[in-house]
Motif scaffolding. Structure first.
Motif, PDB file in Angstrom:
ATOM      1  N   CYS A 172     -10.827  30.392 -15.899  1.00 21.52           N
ATOM      2  CA  CYS A 172     -12.252  30.146 -15.711  1.00 21.52           C
ATOM      3  C   CYS A 172     -12.442  28.883 -14.869  1.00 21.52           C
ATOM      4  O   CYS A 172     -11.500  28.107 -14.654  1.00 21.52           O
ATOM      5  CB  CYS A 172     -12.974  30.017 -17.053  1.00 21.52           C
ATOM      6  SG  CYS A 172     -12.418  28.640 -18.086  1.00 21.52           S
ATOM      7  N   PHE A 193     -10.099  29.503 -20.866  1.00 18.61           N
ATOM      8  CA  PHE A 193     -11.069  29.762 -21.914  1.00 18.61           C
ATOM      9  C   PHE A 193     -10.356  29.912 -23.250  1.00 18.61           C
ATOM     10  O   PHE A 193      -9.463  30.748 -23.405  1.00 18.61           O
ATOM     11  CB  PHE A 193     -11.853  31.041 -21.586  1.00 18.61           C
ATOM     12  CG  PHE A 193     -12.622  31.583 -22.745  1.00 18.61           C
ATOM     13  CD1 PHE A 193     -13.605  30.825 -23.355  1.00 18.61           C
ATOM     14  CD2 PHE A 193     -12.356  32.849 -23.240  1.00 18.61           C
ATOM     15  CE1 PHE A 193     -14.310  31.316 -24.440  1.00 18.61           C
ATOM     16  CE2 PHE A 193     -13.053  33.352 -24.316  1.00 18.61           C
ATOM     17  CZ  PHE A 193     -14.037  32.577 -24.919  1.00 18.61           C
ATOM     18  N   TRP A 203     -19.081  27.690 -24.173  1.00 23.84           N
ATOM     19  CA  TRP A 203     -17.696  28.086 -24.400  1.00 23.84           C
ATOM     20  C   TRP A 203     -16.806  26.849 -24.433  1.00 23.84           C
ATOM     21  O   TRP A 203     -17.061  25.853 -23.760  1.00 23.84           O
ATOM     22  CB  TRP A 203     -17.214  29.011 -23.283  1.00 23.84           C
ATOM     23  CG  TRP A 203     -17.992  30.281 -23.174  1.00 23.84           C
ATOM     24  CD1 TRP A 203     -17.763  31.461 -23.823  1.00 23.84           C
ATOM     25  CD2 TRP A 203     -19.134  30.518 -22.331  1.00 23.84           C
ATOM     26  NE1 TRP A 203     -18.677  32.413 -23.455  1.00 23.84           N
ATOM     27  CE2 TRP A 203     -19.532  31.859 -22.538  1.00 23.84           C
ATOM     28  CE3 TRP A 203     -19.871  29.733 -21.436  1.00 23.84           C
ATOM     29  CZ2 TRP A 203     -20.622  32.431 -21.891  1.00 23.84           C
ATOM     30  CZ3 TRP A 203     -20.953  30.293 -20.790  1.00 23.84           C
ATOM     31  CH2 TRP A 203     -21.315  31.626 -21.019  1.00 23.84           C
ATOM     32  N   VAL A 205     -13.243  25.242 -23.457  1.00 23.40           N
ATOM     33  CA  VAL A 205     -12.230  25.447 -22.434  1.00 23.40           C
ATOM     34  C   VAL A 205     -11.231  24.300 -22.485  1.00 23.40           C
ATOM     35  O   VAL A 205     -11.492  23.242 -23.082  1.00 23.40           O
ATOM     36  CB  VAL A 205     -12.858  25.538 -21.023  1.00 23.40           C
ATOM     37  CG1 VAL A 205     -13.835  26.704 -20.942  1.00 23.40           C
ATOM     38  CG2 VAL A 205     -13.557  24.228 -20.654  1.00 23.40           C
TER      39      VAL A 205
END
Length: 287
Positions: A172, A193, A203, A205
């Motif tokens: 990502c 991720f 999210w 990460v």
């Protein structure tokens, strides 16, 4: 409730070797926390019980656990006695008496191992996989509830939103906020991720240097596995011709890692080794 560990590897979020799971017998909703030491289970139980009592409107009446010292002695036992909560410790080695929690622990482990196998990430990501497994299990139907009813729905009173789910462990690109960005810096950096946070939109990460971030502005390349940056010793052994500048560990990502250039081979090495050709002098085989 029950705990699991110690694992033979440290989780990447710190020095955790254990995880502690609490399961609500009515809704089948679970809560899992990574523990550095087993006595931290008391703090996890206090926060979880307070949240569930507020959401459900019911008080915790009894707790079933095994005879581990962190459950039946110390701070946790004192807290349960103060709250008037009945402690139901199982008989020694009678795992069947706490069978639902034991089986739930195995389900979390199996789900985490599945995520790890699919992503190809190293074992240091196991803690993140365990937390993600718990997050997903709360949003999946279970045989202990009516058809297509999830534990999240029983506790919250509404169906869970699944539009934010992504392929765990994928590559990502996270937005670098302009408030912390210098002139000339890239706007996004490459990351992996590794999960979600309850009650937050976004999210979790992990960048190429192993640092954790939480962001809501992420571009996902779900067809490509994430990967960590190779250490300086590995880089030196694999490519001794590179300059010392290229061997240094940079905090800022490379400019070539922008989302517009994402390809299935971005995680592969940029070096190509030409296969050896047979020598003309060795044209005959030994007899």
């Amino acid at each position: 409730m029950d705990s699991c560990g110690p694992f033979p590897v440290q989780f990447a979020n710190g020095h955790s070797h254990h995880f502690h799971s609490i399961l609500d017998d009515f809704s089948n909703l679970g809560s899992t926390a990574l523990l550095t030491t087993c006595d931290q289970a008391c703090d996890h139980f206090k926060s979880t019980a307070a949240q569930w009592e507020l959401k459900s409107g019911n008080k915790v009446r009894a707790v079933r656990c095994d005879g581990a010292k962190e459950f039946i002695q110390g701070n946790l036992r004192d807290f349960l006695n103060e709250q008037g909560i009945i402690i139901q410790p199982t008989a020694p080695y009678a795992h069947q008496q706490n069978g639902k929690a034991e089986r739930y622990i195995r389900t979390i482990e199996d789900t985490a191992q599945t995520l790890m196998a699919e992503s190809g990430l190293p074992m240091s990501f196991l803690g993140d996989a365990i937390l993600t497994a718990q997050y997903l299990r709360n949003r999946l139907p279970t045989s202990t509830l009516p058809t297509l009813v999830t534990p999240f729905e029983v506790m919250e009173g509404s169906k869970p939103d699944l539009s934010h789910l992504r392929v765990w462990g994928c590559q990502c690109f996270v937005l670098h906020p302009k408030e912390t960005r210098r002139k000339g810096d890239i706007r996004r950096f490459e990351a992996i991720f590794i999960g979600y946070d309850e009650n937050r939109i976004g999210w979790r990460v992990r960048d190429m240097n192993g640092r954790y971030f939480f962001s809501r502005d992420v571009i996902f390349n779900e067809n490509t596995r994430g990967h960590l940056k190779a250490s300086s010793s590995q880089t030196k052994s694999q490519s001794p011709d590179r300059t010392s500048e290229a061997q240094e560990t940079e905090i800022e990502p490379s400019l070539s890692l922008c989302p517009q250039t994402v390809s299935p081979t971005i995680a592969q090495s940029d070096q190509y080794i030409e296969p050896l050709q047979p020598s003309e002098s060795n044209h005959s085989r030994p007899k």
